[in-house]
Scaffold this motif. Structure first.
Motif, short mmCIF file in Angstrom:
data_model
loop_
_atom_site.label_atom_id
_atom_site.label_comp_id
_atom_site.label_asym_id
_atom_site.label_seq_id
_atom_site.Cartn_x
_atom_site.Cartn_y
_atom_site.Cartn_z
N UNK A 282 9.83 -78.89 -10.80
CA UNK A 282 10.39 -80.12 -11.38
C UNK A 282 10.68 -79.95 -12.87
N UNK A 283 10.19 -78.90 -13.47
CA UNK A 283 10.52 -78.61 -14.88
C UNK A 283 11.93 -78.07 -15.04
N UNK A 284 12.52 -77.61 -13.93
CA UNK A 284 13.81 -76.93 -13.99
C UNK A 284 13.66 -75.42 -14.06
N UNK A 285 12.41 -74.94 -14.00
CA UNK A 285 12.12 -73.50 -14.05
C UNK A 285 11.13 -73.15 -12.95
N UNK A 286 11.18 -71.91 -12.44
CA UNK A 286 10.22 -71.49 -11.42
C UNK A 286 8.88 -71.10 -12.05
N UNK A 287 7.80 -71.21 -11.28
CA UNK A 287 6.48 -70.79 -11.81
C UNK A 287 6.43 -69.29 -12.05
N UNK A 288 5.57 -68.89 -13.00
CA UNK A 288 5.45 -67.48 -13.36
C UNK A 288 4.04 -66.92 -13.13
N UNK A 289 3.03 -67.78 -13.26
CA UNK A 289 1.64 -67.33 -13.17
C UNK A 289 0.84 -68.33 -12.35
N UNK A 290 -0.25 -67.84 -11.73
CA UNK A 290 -1.10 -68.72 -10.93
C UNK A 290 -2.56 -68.32 -11.03
N UNK A 291 -3.42 -69.32 -10.99
CA UNK A 291 -4.87 -69.14 -10.87
C UNK A 291 -5.32 -69.89 -9.62
N UNK A 292 -6.24 -69.30 -8.86
CA UNK A 292 -6.73 -69.93 -7.64
C UNK A 292 -8.26 -69.99 -7.65
N UNK A 293 -8.78 -71.18 -7.36
CA UNK A 293 -10.22 -71.37 -7.19
C UNK A 293 -10.46 -71.63 -5.71
N UNK A 294 -11.12 -70.69 -5.03
CA UNK A 294 -11.35 -70.78 -3.59
C UNK A 294 -12.80 -71.16 -3.33
N UNK A 295 -12.99 -72.32 -2.71
CA UNK A 295 -14.31 -72.77 -2.29
C UNK A 295 -14.28 -72.80 -0.76
N UNK A 296 -14.57 -71.67 -0.15
CA UNK A 296 -14.29 -71.45 1.26
C UNK A 296 -15.45 -71.89 2.16
N UNK A 297 -15.13 -72.36 3.36
CA UNK A 297 -16.20 -72.71 4.31
C UNK A 297 -16.95 -71.47 4.77
N UNK A 298 -18.23 -71.63 5.05
CA UNK A 298 -19.07 -70.49 5.44
C UNK A 298 -18.61 -69.87 6.76
N UNK A 299 -17.97 -70.66 7.61
CA UNK A 299 -17.52 -70.15 8.91
C UNK A 299 -16.34 -69.20 8.80
N UNK A 300 -15.68 -69.15 7.63
CA UNK A 300 -14.51 -68.29 7.48
C UNK A 300 -14.95 -66.83 7.40
N UNK A 301 -14.44 -66.00 8.31
CA UNK A 301 -14.82 -64.59 8.33
C UNK A 301 -14.09 -63.80 7.25
N UNK A 302 -14.60 -62.61 6.97
CA UNK A 302 -13.95 -61.74 6.00
C UNK A 302 -12.54 -61.37 6.47
N UNK A 303 -12.40 -61.16 7.78
CA UNK A 303 -11.08 -60.83 8.33
C UNK A 303 -10.09 -61.97 8.10
N UNK A 304 -10.54 -63.20 8.39
CA UNK A 304 -9.66 -64.35 8.20
C UNK A 304 -9.37 -64.59 6.72
N UNK A 305 -10.37 -64.36 5.88
CA UNK A 305 -10.11 -64.52 4.45
C UNK A 305 -9.03 -63.55 3.98
N UNK A 306 -9.12 -62.30 4.43
CA UNK A 306 -8.13 -61.31 4.01
C UNK A 306 -6.74 -61.64 4.55
N UNK A 307 -6.68 -62.22 5.73
CA UNK A 307 -5.39 -62.65 6.26
C UNK A 307 -4.81 -63.78 5.41
N UNK A 308 -5.63 -64.79 5.12
CA UNK A 308 -5.19 -65.93 4.31
C UNK A 308 -4.75 -65.47 2.93
N UNK A 309 -5.59 -64.66 2.29
CA UNK A 309 -5.27 -64.21 0.94
C UNK A 309 -4.06 -63.27 0.94
N UNK A 310 -3.90 -62.52 2.03
CA UNK A 310 -2.73 -61.67 2.14
C UNK A 310 -1.43 -62.47 2.16
N UNK A 311 -1.47 -63.61 2.86
CA UNK A 311 -0.28 -64.48 2.88
C UNK A 311 -0.03 -65.08 1.50
#
Length: 353
Positions: A84-113
């Motif tokens: 909405x600024x008229x410009x595309x984003x350039x940088x990002x920070x992510x804070x992940x507070x993940x559920x305990x049931x999420x496996x390492x495999x699923x985390x890597x799939x999610x983060x890969x996307x």
């Protein structure tokens, strides 16, 4: 008892203005645009004609919809705000507070996307925080912030609309809410609205980015000259976003709701769940405030790119908000509650498939 009256979705304008706005830390002169209801980004003056735009949003992690869908939502809802600024984003920070049931495999799939999407849009991931919590069962798995630097005088904010500006709506109302409902409850939608409706509505999920219409608008028109403001449609739908945009600019509006585009499949899914598509989460649609003389140029440029755009009314000097229909004027009213959330949880509780 929750902290707020409505315990789903974002807080109301009243809560924002009463509880949050008076407590925003120390004032600093370089903050050009700070917190404001209905404004997607903050802007900080860096000197030398440059400014830093910043925006934050929750991150989605919805197991029933899959990891790719969750990552798409997480990245694009953040990027839409920045656009909405008229410009595309350039940088990002992510804070992940993940559920305990999420496996390492699923985390890597999610983060890969997430990684793949950021690479595709030229967004560098510059840091954040990652952890798990045993009692974290929400579909919101943390938060993200995106940044960009651009010429200060060319950055738009969604409170820049001016009286007389045409209000242009891109694509369709309720794209995201009806897409998510069709994906989460496919059998119910197929049974009640038909297989084709369910398939088309679900496919609309992949149209939730507004980066392209932002790019076209900024390339076709001149920021703060004939292109005055953009606001991506999220909670509250097209009419809720319009209300936010008008509040932010201190304006009113006159709009014909019959002109607001609603794709047939979106309308059909909305009917299945008993929600008004004009007030339901509408990511994928952008509101654009444009000088009347430039409306045709914008519409032609968007149409050439295959992006539907419809002028539905105009902003007014008076703060009155009016809906026009069948030659009659009706005062606009919105309680701030998006019907999507209740519809989703009620369907889930009822065991809809």
């Amino acid at each position: 008892m929750g902290a707020f009256e409505d315990q789903t979705g974002k807080v109301s304008a009243r809560v924002f203005k009463e509880d949050l706005l008076p407590r925003c830390g120390a004032p600093r002169p370089e903050v050009i645009q700070g917190p404001s209801f209905g404004v997607d980004t903050s802007v900080i003056d860096l000197g030398n004609g440059l400014a830093l735009a910043v925006s934050s949003d929750p991150l989605s992690l919805i197991p029933s919809l899959g990891l790719e869908v969750s990552a798409w939502l997480s990245v694009h809802l953040l990027a839409n705000d920045m656009s909405t600024t008229g410009f595309p984003p350039q940088y990002a920070q992510f804070v992940l507070n993940l559920p305990a049931r999420l496996s390492r495999t699923d985390f890597n799939a999610y983060w890969g996307f997430v990684d793949r999407l950021c690479k595709a849009h030229g967004i560098a991931i510059t840091g954040g925080h990652t952890g798990q919590s045993g009692d974290q069962e929400s579909t919101l798995a943390g938060g993200g912030t995106m940044f960009l630097t651009a010429p200060r005088d060319s950055i738009l904010t969604s409170n820049g609309a001016r009286a007389g500006d045409a209000i242009v709506v891109t694509k369709s109302a309720a794209l995201s809410s009806t897409a998510l409902l069709a994906m989460a409850f496919p059998e119910t939608v197929k049974d009640r609205a038909g297989v084709e409706v369910q398939q088309k509505a679900a496919e609309n999920f992949w149209k939730l980015s507004v980066l392209e219409e932002s790019r076209i608008a900024a390339a076709t028109l001149t920021a703060n000259l004939d292109l005055h403001g953009m606001h991506d449609v999220t909670e509250g739908g097209v009419l809720g976003a319009l209300d936010e945009m008008a509040q932010a600019a201190g304006l009113g509006f006159a709009v014909n709701p019959a002109l607001i585009p609603v794709e047939p499949e979106a309308r059909a899914v909305a009917e299945v769940f008993g929600i008004d598509p004009l007030f339901a989460v509408g990511a994928g649609s952008m509101l654009i405030a444009v000088a009347p003389a430039a409306e045709a140029a914008l519409g032609n440029a968007l149409a050439a790119a295959g992006i539907p755009a419809t002028a539905v009314g105009h902003f007014t000097e008076a703060a009155d908000k009016t809906l026009l229909a069948n030659g009659r004027r009706k005062a606009f009213a919105f309680d701030g509650k998006d019907p999507y959330w209740a519809a989703f949880y009620q369907a889930y509780a009822a065991g809809w498939k």
